[in-house]
Design a protein around this motif. Structure first.
Motif, PDB file in Angstrom:
ATOM      1  N   ASN A 191      32.944  15.636  35.843  1.00  0.00           N
ATOM      2  CA  ASN A 191      31.876  16.537  35.412  1.00  0.00           C
ATOM      3  C   ASN A 191      32.437  17.659  34.536  1.00  0.00           C
ATOM      4  O   ASN A 191      31.825  18.052  33.540  1.00  0.00           O
ATOM      5  N   ARG A 244      25.995  11.992  32.102  1.00  0.00           N
ATOM      6  CA  ARG A 244      26.065  12.533  33.466  1.00  0.00           C
ATOM      7  C   ARG A 244      26.946  11.628  34.320  1.00  0.00           C
ATOM      8  O   ARG A 244      27.284  10.516  33.913  1.00  0.00           O
ATOM      9  N   SER A 257      25.598  15.661  38.457  1.00  0.00           N
ATOM     10  CA  SER A 257      25.728  16.634  37.363  1.00  0.00           C
ATOM     11  C   SER A 257      24.658  17.715  37.381  1.00  0.00           C
ATOM     12  O   SER A 257      24.935  18.884  37.116  1.00  0.00           O
ATOM     13  N   LEU A 278      25.176  16.587  30.956  1.00  0.00           N
ATOM     14  CA  LEU A 278      26.487  17.149  30.605  1.00  0.00           C
ATOM     15  C   LEU A 278      26.522  17.729  29.186  1.00  0.00           C
ATOM     16  O   LEU A 278      27.455  18.448  28.837  1.00  0.00           O
ATOM     17  N   GLY A 283      32.733  21.626  30.601  1.00  0.00           N
ATOM     18  CA  GLY A 283      31.910  22.078  31.733  1.00  0.00           C
ATOM     19  C   GLY A 283      32.340  23.404  32.326  1.00  0.00           C
ATOM     20  O   GLY A 283      31.843  23.824  33.376  1.00  0.00           O
ATOM     21  N   PHE A 324      27.136  22.642  38.424  1.00  0.00           N
ATOM     22  CA  PHE A 324      26.711  21.260  38.640  1.00  0.00           C
ATOM     23  C   PHE A 324      26.012  21.141  39.990  1.00  0.00           C
ATOM     24  O   PHE A 324      26.356  21.853  40.932  1.00  0.00           O
TER      25      PHE A 324
END
Length: 376
Positions: A49, A57, A156, A160, A218, A223
């Motif tokens: 992630n 995702r 996720s 993403l 990320g 998440f």
């Protein structure tokens, strides 16, 4: 730590790039349409992630089986160990899709899966009444393809592509995941100049900067799985610390974005500030006809207007001719353009070194690649 069967989903045409990203993180993969399968523990869920730039995702696969009747679907769903994933107060909405399958009514399939999981959890947690679903979110999906059922949990949350830096966008923004894919396909590295002559809200230059400085895509977001009780906080802390250690904030970059619309330049600058690149990316208002690039062995990447309507097609063709004419004067530069024009190469003035079919949303496009003559 447990071992999970995981799947990273991707847009059509980007599977091999996502598979390479997953392999770079240390996992073995198998790939089929839009899906990259791999196995790993809780750290693998957090790490993918955090680091996958091109995937949509990451989902946890709870079970896969054949089902042609609602009884089959109910019993086999109920037989899965849902209590290993869902706490007693889990909030678990069920989405669904069915393609070429006997069980074609998606609302019925969703309702049956939900009922089966409720029954399983009530038995596992010794509850007789209803489950209040006031706890963490576990977004479930029942996907049926040719009678094969796959039950997954989305780890996720927001897709993403939501990096957390976009404060504004234009009419037809390029998804961050596709922008990152375009940059990766150029094999660009920070030693080379990088220019996007149609930068819009700045997505391609910002994704290039993140790749150039090795910043986890990320890093500035959260998440769904961060709130799951079996995904310990220490795992996320470790993954974030590692991302911080790997970032190369001192890496100099030569990245420029141009756009004809001064309003979009302002938006791009705001997005760059939000992404942490205030002084690292140069954005300037400029018409493509005035394009001039500096340096050797550079990379020109763009998503020019496609021209979906008649008058616009002529404009898109003129823009393509202009790029071809200008870039003849920069033989060491490589040019990469995403376009839906079927006569792109004719308009550009020469055949691409390579082209790759990609989808920009639902628009079928080609990524035309003109490799420069490397100047030593």
């Amino acid at each position: 730590m447990s071992n999970y069967k995981l799947v990273a989903t991707s847009a059509m045409g980007l599977e091999s790039i996502v598979a390479d990203e997953v392999k770079e993180l240390g996992f073995q993969t198998t790939t089929e349409n839009g899906k990259i399968y791999f196995e790993g523990d809780e750290t693998a869920i957090a790490k993918t992630n955090m680091w996958l730039r091109v995937a949509d995702r990451v989902r946890v696969i709870v079970g896969e089986f054949k089902a042609t009747t609602f009884d089959d679907l109910f019993e086999q769903t109920k037989s899965l160990p849902w209590e290993q994933y869902l706490p007693v107060d889990a909030n678990f909405p069920v989405a669904g899709k069915s393609v070429k399958s006997t069980l074609y009514s998606v609302p019925d399939c969703q309702a049956i899966v939900k009922k089966a999981i409720v029954e399983r959890l009530k038995t596992a947690y010794k509850r007789s009444g209803f489950l209040d679903e006031s706890g963490p979110l576990f977004k479930l999906e029942v996907s049926i393809l040719k009678d094969k059922v796959t039950l997954t949990i989305d780890s996720s949350g927001a897709g993403l592509h939501k990096r957390g830096y976009r404060v504004g966008q234009g009419d037809a923004p390029l998804k961050e995941t596709l922008a990152a894919a375009l940059v990766k396909l150029t094999k660009w590295n920070p030693d080379r100049p990088f220019v996007d002559p149609f930068c819009g809200s700045g997505t391609i230059p910002i994704e290039a900067a993140m790749i150039g400085q090795q910043i986890a895509p990320g890093y500035n977001r959260e998440f769904s799985s961060e709130h799951w009780p079996w995904m310990k906080e220490a795992i996320w802390d470790r993954v974030r610390e590692e991302a911080e250690e790997l970032a190369k904030y001192d890496q100099p970059l030569d990245i420029t974005g141009f756009d004809v619309d001064p309003k979009m330049i302002k938006v791009a600058q705001q997005n760059a500030v939000e992404a942490g690149f205030r002084d690292l990316i140069r954005f300037e208002q400029q018409d493509i006809r005035n394009l001039a690039v500096e340096g050797l062995n550079g990379v020109l990447v763009g998503n020019p207007p496609y021209g979906e309507r008649l008058g616009e097609i002529e404009e898109a063709e003129d823009i393509t001719k202009t790029i071809g004419r200008i870039m003849e004067h920069y033989p060491s530069w490589s040019v990469y353009m995403l376009s839906s024009l079927e006569n792109f190469e004719t308009m550009y003035g020469k055949k691409a070194t390579k082209k790759r079919k990609l989808f920009n949303g639902f628009i079928r496009t080609d990524f035309y690649q003109y490799w420069g003559q490397r100047h030593k």
